[in-house]
Write an enzyme that holds these catalytic residues in place. Structure first.
Site, short mmCIF file in Angstrom:
data_model
loop_
_atom_site.label_atom_id
_atom_site.label_comp_id
_atom_site.label_asym_id
_atom_site.label_seq_id
_atom_site.Cartn_x
_atom_site.Cartn_y
_atom_site.Cartn_z
CE1 TYR A 55 -2.52 -3.29 0.47
CE2 TYR A 55 -3.20 -2.77 2.64
CZ TYR A 55 -3.20 -3.61 1.61
OH TYR A 55 -4.08 -4.68 1.81
N PRO A 202 -14.59 -6.78 3.16
CG PRO A 202 -14.29 -5.99 5.29
CD PRO A 202 -13.77 -6.19 3.93
N1 LIG Z 1 -4.73 -9.44 1.83
C1 LIG Z 1 -5.23 -8.89 0.38
O1 LIG Z 1 -4.79 -9.41 -0.65
C2 LIG Z 1 -5.83 -7.93 0.39
C3 LIG Z 1 -6.60 -7.34 -0.61
C4 LIG Z 1 -7.31 -5.91 -0.51
C5 LIG Z 1 -7.75 -5.50 0.74
N2 LIG Z 1 -7.19 -6.03 1.85
C6 LIG Z 1 -7.27 -5.48 3.03
O2 LIG Z 1 -8.54 -5.37 3.35
C7 LIG Z 1 -9.23 -4.17 3.76
C8 LIG Z 1 -10.72 -4.06 3.23
O3 LIG Z 1 -10.67 -4.51 1.96
P1 LIG Z 1 -11.37 -3.80 0.68
O4 LIG Z 1 -10.93 -2.47 0.70
O5 LIG Z 1 -10.71 -4.52 -0.44
O6 LIG Z 1 -12.67 -3.91 1.00
P2 LIG Z 1 -13.96 -3.25 1.69
O7 LIG Z 1 -13.71 -2.77 3.07
O8 LIG Z 1 -15.32 -4.30 1.54
O9 LIG Z 1 -14.42 -2.07 0.73
C9 LIG Z 1 -13.81 -0.66 0.89
C10 LIG Z 1 -14.62 0.06 -0.01
O10 LIG Z 1 -15.99 0.24 0.61
C11 LIG Z 1 -16.35 1.70 0.79
N3 LIG Z 1 -17.27 1.56 2.21
C12 LIG Z 1 -16.40 1.23 3.28
N4 LIG Z 1 -17.58 1.44 4.30
C13 LIG Z 1 -18.71 1.78 3.67
C14 LIG Z 1 -19.92 2.10 4.07
N5 LIG Z 1 -20.03 1.99 5.42
N6 LIG Z 1 -20.85 2.57 3.24
C15 LIG Z 1 -20.40 2.50 1.93
N7 LIG Z 1 -19.31 2.46 1.22
C16 LIG Z 1 -18.50 1.93 2.32
C17 LIG Z 1 -15.37 2.42 0.97
O11 LIG Z 1 -15.30 3.52 0.31
P3 LIG Z 1 -15.49 4.89 1.16
O12 LIG Z 1 -13.88 5.25 1.58
O13 LIG Z 1 -15.97 6.02 0.39
O14 LIG Z 1 -16.21 4.71 2.50
C18 LIG Z 1 -14.23 1.71 0.10
O15 LIG Z 1 -14.06 2.26 -1.28
C19 LIG Z 1 -8.19 -3.25 3.07
O16 LIG Z 1 -8.17 -2.21 3.66
C20 LIG Z 1 -6.81 -3.73 3.22
O17 LIG Z 1 -6.24 -3.63 4.54
C21 LIG Z 1 -6.17 -7.05 1.86
#
Ligand SMILES: NC(=O)c1ccc[n+]([C@@H]2O[C@H](COP(=O)([O-])OP(=O)(O)OC[C@H]3O[C@@H](n4cnc5c(N)ncnc54)[C@H](OP(=O)(O)O)[C@@H]3O)[C@@H](O)[C@H]2O)c1
Length: 283
Positions: A55, A202
């Protein structure tokens, strides 16, 4: 269901964590907001924050240190290594060579201003480097006191089993949510072994409300669909530690409030039925 989980038998965390990947790290008002979001997460009781070398090539780790160092007692910031640039400004690719893993851990320690990374996750298994070399390096770093516990990311059940023959694996981070159950078997394997399972994506990018069932359950509970998605994950198994990511304080607050949401058995059944998934009886 318990609101805390003990990772690897000694790292106590609140089950609903925070993923820092989305926090902008460039200079300016967006960075100020990102610092505020990270601080607010901790203020609201988050004790598990996920970041990675990938990141921003360490910029996300630096941002967290700027926001939160000196760290409050009990805060676990976990990072990931094993994805590297092919050269200055080059593409990112899986790279689990021992020297790369060591270098990224050294950088993380410096950037996060830590003496030890309590939970270090291998971002991906690099198919071009022997698994024994990758995990052997993490085990050496553990023996040197630079790494506490070891986790994996995006692994199959078979890879998890092979890894467990080499090191003590305390966590697995795979993509998993209400609408995407591809890694159901991995979750079940983690639940059976008491290994923490950190579902990434998630809240499915905030898209769960597009499903009529989720929207209906949300309306019944007076909650947001994203909160239903998180409540369902927390309800799924005690080892599940979701790490929703957001760059907005209002979304952060909304997400964390999902810990108080209780699904009825009938609502759980309707949600289980989404994505063709049904939970295993044993979990
Ligand atoms: N191990 C891996 O390969 C891997 C890959 C990807 C991610 N990750 C980790 O997992 C974490 C989460 O995964 P992710 O970011 O892919 O998916 P996520 O948490 O499901 O989705 C994040 C997105 O959802 C939006 N969001 C979050 N809360 C919301 C709400 N209450 N209402 C509406 N929209 C909402 C956010 O936008 P806004 O900013 O506008 O709220 C953001 O664009 C990452 O931060 C990272 O630490 C790990």
């Amino acid at each position: 269901m318990a609101s805390t989980f003990r990772i690897g038998g000694d790292l106590d965390v609140g089950r609903l964590g925070f993923g820092a990947m989305h926090l902008p790290t460039g200079p300016g008002p967006d960075r100020d907001n990102a610092l505020a979001v990270a601080r607010r997460a901790v203020e609201l009781g988050v004790t598990l924050i996920d970041t990675a070398h990938l990141y921003g090539g360490g910029a996300n780790e630096e941002l967290l240190a700027e926001a939160l160092h000196p760290y409050p007692e009990g805060l676990l910031i976990t990072t990931k290594v094993g994805v590297a640039r092919t050269g200055p400004g080059g593409d990112w690719k899986l790279d689990g060579r021992p020297e790369i893993l060591r270098d990224q851990v050294r950088q993380a320690l410096r950037r996060l201003r830590m003496e030890r990374i309590d939970l270090l996750q291998l971002h991906r298994i690099d198919p071009e480097t022997p698994l024994a070399d990758q995990l052997g390096t993490l085990r050496e770093l553990q023996a040197e006191g630079l790494v506490g516990r070891i986790g994996l990311s995006e692994v199959t059940v078979d890879e998890l089993e092979r890894a467990r023959e080499l090191v003590d694996v305390v966590s697995v981070q795979n993509r998993y949510n209400l609408l995407d159950r591809e890694h159901e078997a991995v979750l079940d394997a983690c639940a059976a072994a008491g290994i923490a399972f950190l579902p990434w994506r998630p809240v499915a990018w905030g898209s769960t409300g597009a499903e009529a069932v989720v929207a209906a359950v949300a309306a019944e509970l007076g909650a947001r669909p994203t909160q239903v998605a998180l409540a369902w994950l927390l309800d799924r198994a005690p080892v599940v530690l979701p790490i929703p990511g957001t760059a907005r304080i209002e979304h952060l607050e909304e997400n964390l409030a999902a810990a108080d949401l209780k699904l009825t058995p009938a609502q759980r059944d309707r949600l289980d039925g989404l994505a063709g998934g049904a939970r295993a009886e044993s979990v």
